[in-house]
Design an enzyme around this catalytic site. Structure first.
Site, short mmCIF file in Angstrom:
data_model
loop_
_atom_site.label_atom_id
_atom_site.label_comp_id
_atom_site.label_asym_id
_atom_site.label_seq_id
_atom_site.Cartn_x
_atom_site.Cartn_y
_atom_site.Cartn_z
N GLY A 146 2.28 -5.87 6.99
CA GLY A 146 1.28 -6.45 6.35
C GLY A 146 0.02 -6.67 7.10
N SER A 147 -0.90 -7.72 6.64
CA SER A 147 -2.15 -8.26 7.39
C SER A 147 -2.06 -8.90 8.62
CB SER A 147 -2.93 -8.86 6.32
OG SER A 147 -2.23 -10.10 6.06
N CYS A 194 -2.81 1.96 6.25
CA CYS A 194 -3.22 1.15 7.37
C CYS A 194 -3.84 1.77 8.65
CB CYS A 194 -1.95 0.41 7.76
SG CYS A 194 -0.66 1.46 8.19
N GLU A 244 -10.87 -5.11 8.31
CA GLU A 244 -10.30 -3.94 8.00
C GLU A 244 -10.72 -3.62 6.59
OE1 GLU A 244 -6.19 -4.12 7.81
OE2 GLU A 244 -5.80 -1.91 7.47
N ASN A 269 0.87 -1.16 0.09
CA ASN A 269 -0.02 -0.06 -0.07
C ASN A 269 0.69 1.48 -0.13
OD1 ASN A 269 0.49 -0.64 2.68
ND2 ASN A 269 -1.11 0.42 3.43
N GLU A 275 4.26 -4.92 12.15
CA GLU A 275 3.50 -3.59 11.70
C GLU A 275 1.95 -4.25 10.85
OE1 GLU A 275 4.00 -0.27 12.39
OE2 GLU A 275 5.94 -1.06 13.51
#
Ligand code: NAD
Length: 460
Positions: free
Chosen positions: A188-189, A244, A334, A115, A210
């Site tokens: 990431g996720s 995020c 999310e 992203n 993160e």
């Protein structure tokens, strides 16, 4: 390219040469990286434009500019940060000079998301190098143009035994994770974060994760509605909502909800025009799969603005959804796209019930002029970090550690916090030899016990 085990063993051997312990060597690399990035400025914008129609303005603000600032900061401060820090000695170590040495972990693996593909790979890379580590970096496979450019920049600057960029998707990431690293930094996720944590646990490798989550944004009825709407729309739709720390959803005081929605609509039109598809500033969704995911999440919702979907062109217009029920696809995960659900609250309990439905979020936002309301919300909830009366901007202060808590991650970085993340703190006591009080040595007796008790009392 060499196999992954070969790449790592070359880096392990190089780390053992002690070359990366030399701060001047690290500075040479960081300065070379800065020059290379500066000479690639236009290429970076072009790659981000190709990947998801990100505008040059947003690419400068949220990727290139932040990376150059981080490089400037570390180049200016590295000698100071890397110096052993003297701390006061304790009576129990007397006579001594006591220090904290900043020591690199060794061989670091960095896995990045798509992203903010340039920022979120370069920032950890810069600090891992500054701290004296070697790095294998795996950028996202979804931003093909930016990831390719990252690899080129890295190979132009770094010897492969210090930093190498490895391209690929899940199979490559999986193979990387089977190796024994000294530190893993993952962005990431949540789902992949768990895979990374599990792989790291096998070798007891420390990790920074993160991750993401559903970050709330509360708007009470004491605010300047126009200013609030402007800031909310900017922070939510920057990067096409694929941020995020974007506000995932709004919780708005019931008294102002209707009028606030009208102002939000006007603000979207002011920012992106009547047809955001034609706006040069509005990004696309990263790929068709994510566009379909977002389109599906809009099914059976009460869309009050936008809602235009074009899967082929990976476009979803800035969309507002009026939400009364949390039990829907939009709130299951999310959102990570240009869709903003709006919930109403009447009491503080309503706010609590909504926020506590979800795991601890990465970000938290409250718009209010009521000091006690602000303080009580900040203190009540657990979240990574946040802003009062704006969105996202806590990311921009390198003095603030950036990271999640609980499901939104562990560990933090930015500025010196990043340097510290990639450094192990070695405690060193340099003991004097000019005096050697006999109290601690056997044979023990009551007199020695009394002295020891007194020492603990005085200085404990
Ligand atoms: P992702 O987890 O799908 O992918 C991230 C990286 O992991 C990619 O390089 C990918 O190749 C790799 N990967 C994917 N599946 C894997 C697997 N099974 N095993 C090992 N590696 C795997 O995340 P994404 O879609 O690139 O990014 C979006 C997510 O990242 C969102 O949840 C967002 O909130 C979060 N995010 C967090 C931050 C932060 O700073 N906390 C920043 C950006 C994005």
């Amino acid at each position: 390219m060499k196999s992954i085990p070969n790449i790592l063993s070359t880096q392990k051997n190089f780390f053992k040469t002690q070359k990366t312990k030399d701060v001047s060597y690290r500075l040479i690399l960081l300065k070379a990286l800065r020059l290379e990035i500066i000479s690639n400025e236009q290429a970076i914008y072009e790659a981000l434009k190709k990947d998801f129609n990100k505008s040059e303005f947003e690419s400068f603000l949220s990727e290139y500019g932040l990376v150059i600032s981080e490089l400037n900061l570390v180049i200016k401060n590295l000698k100071k940060w890397a110096k052993p820090k003297r701390v006061t000695a304790s009576l129990l170590t007397f006579p001594s000079r006591d220090y904290i040495y900043k020591s690199p972990y060794g061989n670091v693996l960095i896995i990045g998301p798509w992203n903010y593909p340039f920022l979120l790979t370069m920032e950890p890379l810069i600090m891992a190098i500054a701290a004296g580590n070697t790095v294998v970096l795996k950028p996202s496979e979804l931003t093909t143009n930016t990831s390719q450019l990252i690899s080129e920049i890295i190979s132009n600057v770094f010897p492969k035994q210090v930093v190498i960029s490895v391209q690929g998707g899940v199979p490559v990431a999986t193979e990387l994770l089977t190796q024994k690293w000294d530190y893993i930094f993952f962005t990431g996720s949540v789902a992949v974060g768990k895979i990374v944590a599990k792989a790291a646990a096998k070798h007891l490798t420390p990790v920074t994760l993160e991750l993401g989550g559903k970050s709330p944004c509360i708007v009470d009825d004491t605010v300047d509605l126009k200013l609030t709407a402007r800031r909310v729309i900017w922070g939510k739709f920057l990067n096409g909502g694929q941020t995020c720390i974007a506000a995932d959803y709004l919780i708005v005081n019931d008294n102002i909800k209707e009028v606030f929605i009208e102002i939000l609509k006007k603000e979207i039109i002011r920012a992106y025009g009547q047809n955001p598809k034609k706006s040069k500033d509005f990004p696309r969704i990263i790929n068709k799969q994510h566009t379909k995911r977002l389109a599906k999440a809009l099914d059976n919702t009460h869309i009050i603005f936008g809602g235009e979907v074009d899967i082929e062109n990976r476009y979803i217009s800035p969309t507002l959804v009026d939400l009364t029920n949390l039990d829907c696809e939009l709130m299951n995960n999310e959102i990570f796209g240009p869709i903003l659900p709006i919930l109403a609250y009447k009491t503080d309990i309503d706010i609590e019930n909504i926020i506590r439905t979800f795991e601890k979020p990465l970000a938290f936002y409250v718009f209010s002029n009521n000091k006690s309301f602000i303080d009580s919300t900040i203190n009540k909830f657990e979240f990574g970090g946040g802003v009062v009366n704006d969105l996202l901007i806590h990311f921009g202060n390198p003095k603030l550690p950036f990271g999640g808590v609980g499901s939104s991650g562990m560990g933090a970085y930015h500025g010196k916090h990043g340097f510290d993340t990639f450094s192990h703190e070695k405690s060193i006591v340099k003991r004097g030899t000019w005096i050697d009080p006999p109290t601690r040595y056997a044979p023990y007796d009551n007199k020695k016990m009394t002295i020891i008790r007194k020492m603990f009392k005085w200085f404990g």
